[in-house]
Design a protein around this motif. Structure first.
Motif, PDB file in Angstrom:
ATOM      1  N   PHE A   1       0.812  -1.202   0.000  1.00 36.65           N
ATOM      2  CA  PHE A   1       0.000   0.000   0.000  1.00 36.65           C
ATOM      3  C   PHE A   1       0.858   1.270   0.000  1.00 36.65           C
ATOM      4  N   ILE A   2       2.148   1.096  -0.276  1.00 35.07           N
ATOM      5  CA  ILE A   2       3.085   2.216  -0.287  1.00 35.07           C
ATOM      6  C   ILE A   2       3.096   2.861  -1.663  1.00 35.07           C
ATOM      7  N   GLU A   3       2.909   4.176  -1.715  1.00 35.38           N
ATOM      8  CA  GLU A   3       2.988   4.888  -2.973  1.00 35.38           C
ATOM      9  C   GLU A   3       4.423   4.848  -3.492  1.00 35.38           C
ATOM     10  N   LYS A   4       4.583   4.887  -4.815  1.00 29.70           N
ATOM     11  CA  LYS A   4       5.914   4.791  -5.419  1.00 29.70           C
ATOM     12  C   LYS A   4       6.859   5.862  -4.906  1.00 29.70           C
ATOM     13  N   ASP A   5       6.321   7.086  -4.699  1.00 31.06           N
ATOM     14  CA  ASP A   5       7.206   8.172  -4.280  1.00 31.06           C
ATOM     15  C   ASP A   5       7.619   8.050  -2.819  1.00 31.06           C
ATOM     16  N   LEU A   6       7.020   7.099  -2.087  1.00 23.63           N
ATOM     17  CA  LEU A   6       7.397   6.887  -0.682  1.00 23.63           C
ATOM     18  C   LEU A   6       8.155   5.575  -0.478  1.00 23.63           C
ATOM     19  N   ALA A   7       8.373   4.831  -1.563  1.00 26.74           N
ATOM     20  CA  ALA A   7       9.001   3.516  -1.440  1.00 26.74           C
ATOM     21  C   ALA A   7      10.410   3.593  -0.868  1.00 26.74           C
ATOM     22  N   GLU A   8      11.076   4.721  -1.066  1.00 26.18           N
ATOM     23  CA  GLU A   8      12.430   4.897  -0.535  1.00 26.18           C
ATOM     24  C   GLU A   8      12.414   4.980   0.989  1.00 26.18           C
ATOM     25  N   TYR A   9      11.289   5.425   1.546  1.00 23.11           N
ATOM     26  CA  TYR A   9      11.220   5.688   2.973  1.00 23.11           C
ATOM     27  C   TYR A   9      10.446   4.619   3.751  1.00 23.11           C
ATOM     28  N   HIS A  10       9.635   3.832   3.056  1.00 25.41           N
ATOM     29  CA  HIS A  10       8.833   2.828   3.735  1.00 25.41           C
ATOM     30  C   HIS A  10       8.829   1.516   2.965  1.00 25.41           C
ATOM     31  N   SER A  11       8.627   0.438   3.675  1.00 25.33           N
ATOM     32  CA  SER A  11       8.223  -0.821   3.066  1.00 25.33           C
ATOM     33  C   SER A  11       7.160  -1.406   3.982  1.00 25.33           C
ATOM     34  N   ASP A  12       6.394  -2.335   3.457  1.00 26.39           N
ATOM     35  CA  ASP A  12       5.309  -2.866   4.277  1.00 26.39           C
ATOM     36  C   ASP A  12       5.058  -4.336   3.980  1.00 26.39           C
ATOM     37  N   ILE A  13       4.418  -4.991   4.921  1.00 26.20           N
ATOM     38  CA  ILE A  13       3.976  -6.369   4.751  1.00 26.20           C
ATOM     39  C   ILE A  13       2.573  -6.464   5.343  1.00 26.20           C
ATOM     40  N   LEU A  14       1.673  -7.118   4.614  1.00 25.37           N
ATOM     41  CA  LEU A  14       0.319  -7.330   5.111  1.00 25.37           C
ATOM     42  C   LEU A  14       0.099  -8.820   5.321  1.00 25.37           C
ATOM     43  N   TYR A  15      -0.388  -9.168   6.508  1.00 23.39           N
ATOM     44  CA  TYR A  15      -0.692 -10.564   6.834  1.00 23.39           C
ATOM     45  C   TYR A  15      -2.178 -10.730   7.086  1.00 23.39           C
ATOM     46  N   LYS A  16      -2.750 -11.758   6.468  1.00 25.70           N
ATOM     47  CA  LYS A  16      -4.103 -12.168   6.826  1.00 25.70           C
ATOM     48  C   LYS A  16      -3.983 -13.146   7.986  1.00 25.70           C
TER      49      LYS A  16
ATOM     50  N   TYR B   1      12.232  11.352  12.940  1.00 30.53           N
ATOM     51  CA  TYR B   1      10.947  11.083  13.565  1.00 30.53           C
ATOM     52  C   TYR B   1       9.819  11.719  12.751  1.00 30.53           C
ATOM     53  N   ASP B   2       8.863  10.912  12.313  1.00 33.24           N
ATOM     54  CA  ASP B   2       7.742  11.385  11.513  1.00 33.24           C
ATOM     55  C   ASP B   2       6.511  11.486  12.405  1.00 33.24           C
ATOM     56  N   ARG B   3       6.236  12.673  12.891  1.00 32.07           N
ATOM     57  CA  ARG B   3       5.166  12.867  13.866  1.00 32.07           C
ATOM     58  C   ARG B   3       3.790  12.511  13.303  1.00 32.07           C
ATOM     59  N   PHE B   4       3.613  12.648  11.989  1.00 34.17           N
ATOM     60  CA  PHE B   4       2.295  12.448  11.392  1.00 34.17           C
ATOM     61  C   PHE B   4       2.158  11.091  10.691  1.00 34.17           C
ATOM     62  N   VAL B   5       2.922  10.100  11.120  1.00 35.66           N
ATOM     63  CA  VAL B   5       2.839   8.778  10.499  1.00 35.66           C
ATOM     64  C   VAL B   5       1.452   8.163  10.691  1.00 35.66           C
ATOM     65  N   HIS B   6       0.714   8.618  11.722  1.00 37.06           N
ATOM     66  CA  HIS B   6      -0.648   8.114  11.951  1.00 37.06           C
ATOM     67  C   HIS B   6      -1.504   8.290  10.694  1.00 37.06           C
ATOM     68  N   LEU B   7      -1.325   9.421  10.007  1.00 37.48           N
ATOM     69  CA  LEU B   7      -2.141   9.697   8.828  1.00 37.48           C
ATOM     70  C   LEU B   7      -1.829   8.718   7.703  1.00 37.48           C
ATOM     71  N   GLN B   8      -0.536   8.369   7.562  1.00 39.66           N
ATOM     72  CA  GLN B   8      -0.178   7.359   6.566  1.00 39.66           C
ATOM     73  C   GLN B   8      -0.775   6.013   6.939  1.00 39.66           C
ATOM     74  N   LEU B   9      -0.663   5.650   8.204  1.00 37.98           N
ATOM     75  CA  LEU B   9      -1.220   4.376   8.649  1.00 37.98           C
ATOM     76  C   LEU B   9      -2.729   4.330   8.416  1.00 37.98           C
ATOM     77  N   LEU B  10      -3.397   5.422   8.712  1.00 39.85           N
ATOM     78  CA  LEU B  10      -4.843   5.477   8.515  1.00 39.85           C
ATOM     79  C   LEU B  10      -5.195   5.321   7.037  1.00 39.85           C
ATOM     80  N   GLU B  11      -4.429   5.975   6.169  1.00 44.96           N
ATOM     81  CA  GLU B  11      -4.656   5.840   4.725  1.00 44.96           C
ATOM     82  C   GLU B  11      -4.484   4.393   4.288  1.00 44.96           C
ATOM     83  N   TYR B  12      -3.438   3.719   4.785  1.00 48.22           N
ATOM     84  CA  TYR B  12      -3.183   2.349   4.392  1.00 48.22           C
ATOM     85  C   TYR B  12      -4.264   1.416   4.948  1.00 48.22           C
ATOM     86  N   MET B  13      -4.737   1.681   6.157  1.00 47.72           N
ATOM     87  CA  MET B  13      -5.799   0.861   6.744  1.00 47.72           C
ATOM     88  C   MET B  13      -7.082   0.980   5.921  1.00 47.72           C
ATOM     89  N   VAL B  14      -7.403   2.193   5.477  1.00 48.05           N
ATOM     90  CA  VAL B  14      -8.587   2.385   4.641  1.00 48.05           C
ATOM     91  C   VAL B  14      -8.427   1.645   3.317  1.00 48.05           C
TER      92      VAL B  14
END
Length: 316
Positions: free
Chosen positions: A32-47, A68-81
């Protein structure tokens, strides 16, 4: 449980582990990582099935930024949606309920992550307590590597190797840290899965290291001294494999990009010839499209379209 999953469970809270059935764990191919953020994040989703039998997800976000990314909650919320929307899309019959998504953040920012900021409400000002009914006040499990000394990072050998790499990859003295990390792998390399773990490490180093930090020859020499001469040979073989994959991927992406640009140019020419007054409106939407099938349909429709509305209908 696959090799890439094993180290996750040493950092999940006991209260979460009690509520999930690890025997049902299944990795998802979706990211769920946008291409322009791939340098800064990676993710794994488990069912995973929860202990009450319901479907759930564990979403792991790896924070690669060195700050420190104070607003990472917003990214997490976007990915959860996005995860919930994907879940709905994958069910022909609309589900009665959405699955629980448990977000886990693994970070190695140089600044320690404040524990009191793991809930989204910590970002908000005003009468938060009085307006809780309107606030998506979720929290996330936090594993901040810089809260722990190297000796305090526990778990399997494999998990310690991965977590220490994450912790130190941006350190100025990473070259001095790598021999100790590789030394941990001696026992792993004696196992049947040793080469698979080495490939995980090499892939991470290839994606995370800057070009001027360490050469592959230096990494090979460190592996030979810390593990074995044979392992040094494996390092170079795996590096070549990763590099060739990157070249192939680049060729495919380049070919895809060329096709997209060619179709858009064809559409622009067709609109200019048939509906010149609408060129700006149409191309503003066409340039947002990255799907070859959609662009081909638009191009074919232009040939027979008697009115611009037929084209605009495809752009909605």
């Amino acid at each position: 449980m696959s090799l890439t999953e094993k180290y996750i469970w040493c950092i999940l809270m006991d209260k979460v582990l009690k509520l999930v059935d690890l025997n049902t764990l299944e990795i998802s191919k979706d990211s769920f990582i946008e291409k322009d953020l791939a340098e800064y994040h990676s993710d794994i989703l488990y069912k995973v099935k929860l202990t009450n039998g319901s479907q759930g997800f564990i979403y792991v976000l790896f924070e690669h930024k060195s700050y420190y990314d104070r607003f990472v909650h917003l990214q997490l919320l976007e990915y959860m949606v996005k995860i919930w929307r994907l879940y709905i899309k994958q069910h022909k019959k609309q589900p009665d309920f959405l699955p629980i998504v448990i977000p886990l953040l693994v970070c190695h920012a140089r600044k320690e992550w404040p524990e009191d900021t793991v809930r989204l409400a910590s970002l908000l000002s005003g009468p938060v307590d009085d307006l809780t009914a309107y606030i998506p006040n979720f929290g996330f499990e936090l594993y901040d590597l810089h809260r722990y000394s190297d000796d305090q990072i526990k778990g399997t050998i494999a998990s310690r190797v991965i977590l220490l790499l994450l912790k130190h990859i941006r350190d100025p003295d990473f070259r001095q840290k790598l021999p100790g990390i590789f030394a941990l792998m001696q026992a792993l390399m004696k196992k049947e899965t040793g080469l698979q773990w080495l490939e995980v490490v090499i892939r991470y180093l290839a994606s995370a290291l800057e070009e001027d930090e360490l050469t592959w020859k230096q990494i090979k020499e460190i592996a030979e001294q810390a593990i074995s001469k044979e392992t040094g040979g494996y390092v170079m073989t795996l590096e070549e494999k990763v590099r060739n994959e990157g070249k192939q991927e680049g060729l495919v992406e380049g070919e895809q990009k060329g096709k997209l640009e060619g179709l858009k140019e064809g559409i622009e020419l067709g609109i200019t010839l048939k509906f010149p007054g609408d060129i700006d409106t149409v191309m503003a939407e066409v340039n947002k499209i990255d799907d070859l099938g959609t662009l081909k349909e638009i191009k074919e429709t232009i040939k027979t379209a008697k009115d611009i509305s037929e084209i605009l209908a495809l752009l909605k």
